[in-house]
Write a protein that holds these residues in place. Structure first.
Motif, PDB file in Angstrom:
ATOM      1  N   ASN A 225      53.967   5.657  -0.217  1.00 15.70           N
ATOM      2  CA  ASN A 225      53.712   6.427   0.996  1.00 15.70           C
ATOM      3  C   ASN A 225      52.520   5.961   1.823  1.00 15.70           C
ATOM      4  N   CYS A 226      51.804   4.932   1.379  1.00 10.96           N
ATOM      5  CA  CYS A 226      50.545   4.616   2.044  1.00 10.96           C
ATOM      6  C   CYS A 226      50.722   4.193   3.499  1.00 10.96           C
ATOM      7  N   TYR A 227      51.861   3.584   3.834  1.00  6.75           N
ATOM      8  CA  TYR A 227      52.078   3.187   5.221  1.00  6.75           C
ATOM      9  C   TYR A 227      52.205   4.401   6.135  1.00  6.75           C
ATOM     10  N   ASP A 228      52.541   5.552   5.548  1.00  6.78           N
ATOM     11  CA  ASP A 228      52.618   6.783   6.345  1.00  6.78           C
ATOM     12  C   ASP A 228      51.269   7.142   6.948  1.00  6.78           C
ATOM     13  N   ARG A 229      50.175   6.743   6.289  1.00 11.55           N
ATOM     14  CA  ARG A 229      48.858   7.046   6.854  1.00 11.55           C
ATOM     15  C   ARG A 229      48.657   6.304   8.172  1.00 11.55           C
ATOM     16  N   ILE A 230      49.130   5.072   8.227  1.00 11.07           N
ATOM     17  CA  ILE A 230      49.051   4.327   9.487  1.00 11.07           C
ATOM     18  C   ILE A 230      49.906   5.015  10.546  1.00 11.07           C
ATOM     19  N   MET A 264      43.184  -1.618   7.501  1.00  9.97           N
ATOM     20  CA  MET A 264      42.418  -2.328   6.470  1.00  9.97           C
ATOM     21  C   MET A 264      42.308  -1.485   5.199  1.00  9.97           C
ATOM     22  N   THR A 265      42.150  -0.182   5.341  1.00 12.27           N
ATOM     23  CA  THR A 265      42.074   0.692   4.165  1.00 12.27           C
ATOM     24  C   THR A 265      43.374   0.646   3.376  1.00 12.27           C
ATOM     25  N   VAL A 266      44.498   0.701   4.076  1.00 13.02           N
ATOM     26  CA  VAL A 266      45.806   0.626   3.407  1.00 13.02           C
ATOM     27  C   VAL A 266      45.975  -0.732   2.733  1.00 13.02           C
ATOM     28  N   SER A 267      45.539  -1.786   3.393  1.00 13.26           N
ATOM     29  CA  SER A 267      45.629  -3.114   2.790  1.00 13.26           C
ATOM     30  C   SER A 267      44.833  -3.176   1.490  1.00 13.26           C
ATOM     31  N   GLU A 268      43.643  -2.567   1.506  1.00 11.53           N
ATOM     32  CA  GLU A 268      42.803  -2.568   0.304  1.00 11.53           C
ATOM     33  C   GLU A 268      43.412  -1.710  -0.808  1.00 11.53           C
ATOM     34  N   LEU A 269      44.051  -0.611  -0.439  1.00 14.02           N
ATOM     35  CA  LEU A 269      44.743   0.208  -1.438  1.00 14.02           C
ATOM     36  C   LEU A 269      45.853  -0.591  -2.120  1.00 14.02           C
ATOM     37  N   VAL A 279      51.665 -11.054   0.460  1.00 13.62           N
ATOM     38  CA  VAL A 279      52.729 -10.046   0.522  1.00 13.62           C
ATOM     39  C   VAL A 279      52.337  -8.918   1.466  1.00 13.62           C
ATOM     40  N   ILE A 280      51.084  -8.476   1.369  1.00 17.85           N
ATOM     41  CA  ILE A 280      50.613  -7.385   2.228  1.00 17.85           C
ATOM     42  C   ILE A 280      50.674  -7.802   3.690  1.00 17.85           C
ATOM     43  N   LYS A 281      50.170  -9.000   3.999  1.00 14.55           N
ATOM     44  CA  LYS A 281      50.170  -9.470   5.386  1.00 14.55           C
ATOM     45  C   LYS A 281      51.598  -9.618   5.916  1.00 14.55           C
ATOM     46  N   LYS A 282      52.512 -10.096   5.072  1.00 14.08           N
ATOM     47  CA  LYS A 282      53.912 -10.255   5.493  1.00 14.08           C
ATOM     48  C   LYS A 282      54.532  -8.896   5.814  1.00 14.08           C
ATOM     49  N   THR A 283      54.255  -7.904   4.951  1.00 13.58           N
ATOM     50  CA  THR A 283      54.797  -6.562   5.185  1.00 13.58           C
ATOM     51  C   THR A 283      54.184  -5.938   6.432  1.00 13.58           C
ATOM     52  N   MET A 284      52.881  -6.088   6.582  1.00 11.34           N
ATOM     53  CA  MET A 284      52.204  -5.551   7.754  1.00 11.34           C
ATOM     54  C   MET A 284      52.787  -6.150   9.038  1.00 11.34           C
ATOM     55  N   LYS A 285      53.059  -7.441   9.012  1.00 13.16           N
ATOM     56  CA  LYS A 285      53.623  -8.099  10.187  1.00 13.16           C
ATOM     57  C   LYS A 285      55.025  -7.588  10.490  1.00 13.16           C
ATOM     58  N   SER A 286      55.821  -7.389   9.414  1.00 12.51           N
ATOM     59  CA  SER A 286      57.198  -6.917   9.611  1.00 12.51           C
ATOM     60  C   SER A 286      57.234  -5.517  10.211  1.00 12.51           C
ATOM     61  N   LYS A 287      56.210  -4.728   9.929  1.00 19.92           N
ATOM     62  CA  LYS A 287      56.130  -3.365  10.459  1.00 19.92           C
ATOM     63  C   LYS A 287      55.376  -3.295  11.785  1.00 19.92           C
ATOM     64  N   GLY A 288      54.817  -4.434  12.207  1.00 23.80           N
ATOM     65  CA  GLY A 288      54.073  -4.473  13.464  1.00 23.80           C
ATOM     66  C   GLY A 288      52.641  -3.992  13.352  1.00 23.80           C
ATOM     67  N   TYR A 289      52.178  -3.751  12.124  1.00 23.03           N
ATOM     68  CA  TYR A 289      50.833  -3.216  11.942  1.00 23.03           C
ATOM     69  C   TYR A 289      49.754  -4.276  12.142  1.00 23.03           C
ATOM     70  N   ASP A 290      50.127  -5.543  12.030  1.00 24.90           N
ATOM     71  CA  ASP A 290      49.147  -6.607  12.247  1.00 24.90           C
ATOM     72  C   ASP A 290      48.610  -6.569  13.684  1.00 24.90           C
ATOM     73  N   ILE A 308      38.104 -10.099  10.783  1.00 18.98           N
ATOM     74  CA  ILE A 308      38.039 -11.547  10.997  1.00 18.98           C
ATOM     75  C   ILE A 308      38.335 -12.284   9.696  1.00 18.98           C
ATOM     76  N   LYS A 309      37.759 -11.829   8.606  1.00 20.26           N
ATOM     77  CA  LYS A 309      38.002 -12.475   7.316  1.00 20.26           C
ATOM     78  C   LYS A 309      39.458 -12.327   6.899  1.00 20.26           C
ATOM     79  N   TRP A 310      40.023 -11.125   7.116  1.00 26.11           N
ATOM     80  CA  TRP A 310      41.418 -10.869   6.746  1.00 26.11           C
ATOM     81  C   TRP A 310      42.367 -11.757   7.541  1.00 26.11           C
ATOM     82  N   LYS A 311      42.037 -12.000   8.791  1.00 23.47           N
ATOM     83  CA  LYS A 311      42.904 -12.806   9.645  1.00 23.47           C
ATOM     84  C   LYS A 311      42.761 -14.305   9.386  1.00 23.47           C
ATOM     85  N   THR A 312      41.548 -14.743   9.087  1.00 19.91           N
ATOM     86  CA  THR A 312      41.299 -16.180   8.990  1.00 19.91           C
ATOM     87  C   THR A 312      41.338 -16.723   7.569  1.00 19.91           C
TER      88      THR A 312
END
Length: 323
Positions: A225-230, A264-269, A279-290, A308-312
């Motif tokens: 359910n964590c994506y529900d927070r976003i 970022m909080t959801v990514s850390e969770l 995997v997290i970045k791929k899912t975030m991109k598929s959902k448009g959260y990136d 910046i660190k997460w992106k680079t």
């Protein structure tokens, strides 16, 4: 005119005798307050409904048990708001109970004719200092906009599950929980409450968890359910843009601080659940959260650095140390 002083709304599912015990304990704390207990049963398969009704009847209390079917907690809480008759309402979560705070909240609300009450103990000086600084000279109440800004930046904190609200304030401003979100719905609800400019007071008490009477249930995996927070905060952001679009500072607070902070909080969770950054970045991109990871001068330096660190260099991203 409200029929009772206070409505205590309790969402419940398969809690056996626990909900009944919660009702008995709270009723003993509310001497001198005309209260009702609204238990919203979410399709229990045990005898918790019978026990709850028995507790209300045997203790000569006002209240009822309402069947809400297989809906989620958000839906149950909304049902409670509309079925209640109290001047004030409070939500009691069986999985997160606190001891002996409701009576003090009610007296604080009545004294200041407040729409919204929460707890900030003076013993916690940094938090109390921030809250005191938001008081109005005219009526000793807290500036809701300033509180919202400080909450977003984590300069102040209070437990969103231990609050009291004037029922008419919620109904008149059409504030409700997001029923399509199973995670983050309480946080989103509080932000929507603050956006409408309530008259706010706080109670100078320390909240103490009632672990003895809490309902202990196996937690679902965070990833479910964590994506529900976003999604919940996105809905708040949409509300801000629609109804407060002329307030650029407020819009940018959510666009460049709150939304990217939640992503970022959801990514850390998810990282704590052993999901890889790729995997997290791929899912975030598929959902448009990136696309929500935007920065500007409104973004705090710490969050800017994280993004910046997460992106680079996501493979070098480290979880923050817990104290």
């Amino acid at each position: 005119m409200a029929d009772v002083d206070l409505s205590v709304i309790i969402p419940s599912k398969d809690n056996n005798k626990k909900t009944a015990e919660i009702i008995r304990n709270i009723s003993g704390e509310l001497k001198g307050i005309e209260a009702e207990f609204i238990v919203i049963d979410m399709n229990s398969s045990d005898n918790s409904v019978i026990y709850a009704l028995d507790a209300i009847k045997k203790n000569n209390l006002k209240g009822c048990v309402i069947q809400s079917g297989g809906g989620n907690v958000s839906s149950a809480l909304n049902t409670g708001i509309y079925k209640s008759d109290g001047k004030y309402i409070t939500f009691v979560y069986p999985t997160r109970l606190y001891k002996s705070y409701i009576h003090d909240y009610f007296r604080t609300a009545e004294k200041n004719n407040a729409d919204f009450v929460f707890a900030v103990p003076s013993s916690i000086r940094p938090a109390a200092k921030h809250v005191d600084a938001m008081k109005s000279d005219d009526d000793d109440c807290i500036d809701s906009r300033e509180l919202l800004f400080k909450l977003v930046h984590s300069w102040v904190y209070f437990d969103f599950t231990a609050v009291m609200l004037k029922r008419d304030y919620l109904l008149n401003n059409h504030i409700r929980f997001y029923e399509d979100c199973n995670y983050g719905y309480v946080e989103a609800f509080i932000y929507n409450v603050l956006l409408e400019g309530p008259k706010i007071s706080y109670s100078d008490i320390s909240l103490e968890r009632d672990t003895k009477n809490e309902v202990t249930k196996e937690e679902a995996a965070v990833s479910v359910n964590c994506y529900d927070r976003i999604e919940a905060i996105k809905k708040v952001y949409d509300n801000v843009r629609l109804n407060y679009g002329n307030d650029r500072e407020l819009v940018e607070l959510f666009e460049y601080q709150k939304l990217p902070s939640v992503v970022m909080t959801v990514s850390e969770l998810l990282m704590k659940e052993d999901f890889s950054t790729s995997v997290i970045k791929k899912t975030m991109k598929s959902k448009g959260y990136d696309k929500l990871l935007k920065i500007s001068k409104r973004t705090s330096p710490r969050l800017r650095s994280k993004i910046i660190k997460w992106k680079t260099t996501p493979w070098l991203y480290k979880l923050p140390e817990t104290k």
